[in-house]
Design an enzyme around this catalytic site. Structure first.
Site, PDB file in Angstrom:
ATOM      1  N   ASN A 188       0.852  -1.204   0.000  1.00 43.16           N
ATOM      2  CA  ASN A 188       0.000   0.000   0.000  1.00 43.16           C
ATOM      3  C   ASN A 188       0.875   1.236   0.000  1.00 43.16           C
ATOM      4  OD1 ASN A 188      -2.873  -1.168   0.741  1.00 43.16           O
ATOM      5  ND2 ASN A 188      -1.422  -2.143   2.143  1.00 43.16           N
ATOM      6  N   LEU A 189       1.453   1.514  -1.153  1.00 44.40           N
ATOM      7  CA  LEU A 189       2.478   2.552  -1.235  1.00 44.40           C
ATOM      8  C   LEU A 189       1.977   3.966  -0.979  1.00 44.40           C
ATOM      9  CD1 LEU A 189       4.370   1.166  -4.329  1.00 44.40           C
ATOM     10  CD2 LEU A 189       5.296   1.371  -2.036  1.00 44.40           C
ATOM     11  N   LYS A 190       0.649   4.194  -1.140  1.00 48.46           N
ATOM     12  CA  LYS A 190       0.147   5.565  -1.019  1.00 48.46           C
ATOM     13  C   LYS A 190      -0.845   5.701   0.125  1.00 48.46           C
ATOM     14  CE  LYS A 190       1.029   6.737  -5.776  1.00 48.46           C
ATOM     15  NZ  LYS A 190       0.559   7.384  -7.000  1.00 48.46           N
ATOM     16  N   ASN A 191      -0.575   4.977   1.197  1.00 45.58           N
ATOM     17  CA  ASN A 191      -1.488   4.936   2.328  1.00 45.58           C
ATOM     18  C   ASN A 191      -0.923   5.746   3.491  1.00 45.58           C
ATOM     19  OD1 ASN A 191      -1.987   3.714   5.029  1.00 45.58           O
ATOM     20  ND2 ASN A 191      -3.497   2.510   3.906  1.00 45.58           N
TER      21      ASN A 191
END
Lengths: 256, 273
Positions: B69-72
């Site tokens: 979840n790179l953009k969490n």
């Protein structure tokens, strides 16, 4: 239904106010939730909610403008926290929060306007979120919607005539209508991406901003009227903002 | 999650359950906050070593969720908590580098990296890291922003030697890609506060590029960028002749950069006011 006295009455105004105060940090920033991250979104949400419920008082506002100003970068735009890259979403949040705090004039305005202007894509008319990134329809609101805010600040300072837009509204409109619309309804980031509610919301919000622009030729007036006048600070219809403000001002007048 | 919270149970069991919640929705900030509370409660009476081990395990769990979840926001905030509790950021720059290798402009990754650098004072090597990223992609504006961040924290931004060196660095990158806004913005950001006459060669470079001749198919040779910066340089000088010139530049830019015509028109109208 929403936007009625019954709906507003669901809100526990005092508890809401205490919550916002608890989210406030000593450096002037606000966390998004208890034991959560603090960035300009927190300040914007707090200022917007406090304003609408008639609770933006000194204790809540103290130091917040100072902190927000630290988020403006060398590029002129604003980042999530001091030091982070200038970014459309955070620029909108910080600018709107500062407008609510009546301290937007303290920003380096020429640098901000230059950065905002530079974010509009020469070929597609849409906006990018950061320097050298791709166009994305959601920035139609975050960047496009920052313009009416900055216009009003500049106008109040006597630095911009009324009825003047500093971005290319027809270009933005073209991007939204031609590129952001998905074949079976809804709107998308850019051609090739799937439609989703987030991009539908913010493309249409940007559309409402552009529709209210002054140099827009060839747009039917009924169409502009049906969109309605949106308050760019809250991204809510002006009429609804007024209604809420009146309701909570009356609520404040009555002791709890 | 609601019933776990209602029960008030902070245990290995509920810690595990929170993992199941996160697996279904990594953005459930309540679940992440719950985990932090759980670890605190579970190890309230533990030895420092046991607490360290718990936070290390949690950091490992966090790392795995981060890669998925790179953009969490929640994952990155949780990482700060773990690393703060460990008091050890020694492996964090390498972790962020791994993320940036996949997405060189990941906003959360850069924000976290800034936090690590400042918190643990790991500035040494960062300019080299930035240099490497710029060699891969001269248009990586996040890297340019990072450069300013590092210098602001570690150097004197008014020092003539530093300004000359940074101007040369920026100009070198303008040479590589003259239409790339990043080094132009960097130059403006550095020199506006101290005055453009701090590095006279910048004006000379702008004059050269603004005079055309550098154009090639698909590129104006940086002419619009140079003219834009020249407006600022001339404005700062303040002489009547230079103000007239900057007004003329704005007029020309309104035609050469039509998407910004209204902006250039306004800009021109503000000169000398």
């Amino acid at each position: 239904t929403i936007g009625t006295a019954e709906a507003y009455a669901v809100i526990e105004r005092a508890q809401l106010g205490s919550f916002l105060l608890r989210m406030k940090q000593t450096d002037g920033s606000f966390t998004m939730h208890d034991d959560g991250e603090a960035d300009v979104r927190g300040a914007y949400c707090a200022m917007a909610v406090a304003t609408l419920t008639g609770q933006l008082e000194a204790r809540l506002a103290r130091g917040t403008a100072d902190w927000l100003l630290r988020c403006q970068t060398y590029e002129g735009g604003i980042g999530a926290t001091p030091g982070e890259e200038a970014h459309g979403g955070y620029t909108f949040c910080a600018l709107a929060a500062l407008v609510l705090l009546n301290q937007a004039c303290r920003l380096r305005l020429p640098a901000l306007v230059a950065w905002l202007s530079q974010r509009q894509m020469a070929h597609s008319g849409g906006f990018q979120g950061r320097t050298n990134k791709l166009v994305d329809s959601c920035y139609s609101f975050w960047q496009g919607g920052a313009f009416p805010l900055v216009h009003s600040v500049l106008h109040d300072l006597g630095q911009l005539p009324a009825d003047t837009d500093l971005y290319h509204a027809p270009g933005l409109l073209d991007y939204i209508l031609v590129c952001a619309q998905a074949p079976h309804g809804g709107l998308r980031d850019k051609p090739g991406k799937a439609r989703d509610y987030y991009h539908t919301c913010y493309s249409l919000s940007g559309l409402a901003v552009a529709a209210a622009a002054h140099q827009l030729a060839g747009v039917p007036s009924e169409w502009v009227e049906s969109v309605g006048v949106v308050n760019p600070v809250f991204n809510v219809l002006n009429a609804r903002v007024d209604q809420a403000l009146r309701h909570f001002a009356a609520a404040e007048a009555q002791p709890q | 999650m609601a019933s776990i919270l209602a029960s008030g149970e902070y245990s290995e069991r509920t810690l595990k359950l929170s993992g199941e919640v996160i697996a279904r929705n990594a953005a459930n900030y309540t679940a992440w906050q719950f985990r932090r509370k759980c670890i605190e409660v579970l190890h309230a009476d533990a030895t420092p070593e046991e607490r360290q081990r718990a936070w290390r395990d949690e950091l490992e769990y966090c790392g795995k969720r981060g890669l998925e979840n790179l953009k969490n926001y929640q994952v990155w905030f949780h990482r700060r908590s773990c690393v703060s509790n460990l008091g050890d950021g020694s492996r964090e720059l390498a972790f962020v580098e791994e993320i940036l290798a996949e997405d060189s402009k990941n906003y959360h990754a850069w924000g976290y990296r800034q936090w690590v650098l400042a918190r643990f004072g790991l500035w040494e090597g960062e300019l080299d890291f930035i240099g490497r990223l710029l060699r891969e992609d001269v248009r990586n504006n996040s890297a340019w922003n990072q450069r300013y961040f590092v210098l602001k924290a570690t150097a004197d931004l008014a020092s003539p030697e530093l300004l000359a060196a940074e101007a040369e660095f920026a100009e070198g990158h303008i040479e590589l890609s003259p239409t790339n806004p990043s080094p132009w913005n960097y130059l403006r950001g550095l020199l506006e506060p101290v005055g453009y006459d701090a590095v006279p060669r910048v004006r000379a470079m702008c004059e050269e590029r603004a005079a055309a001749g550098g154009a090639q198919p698909g590129s104006d040779g940086g002419r619009v960028m140079a003219m834009g910066l020249l407006v600022d340089v001339l404005l700062a000088s303040g002489s009547r002749e230079e103000l007239d010139r900057s007004r003329a530049l704005c007029k020309a830019l309104g035609e050469m950069d039509p998407i910004r015509a209204a902006y250039w028109r306004w800009r021109g109208s503000r000169i000398g006011v």
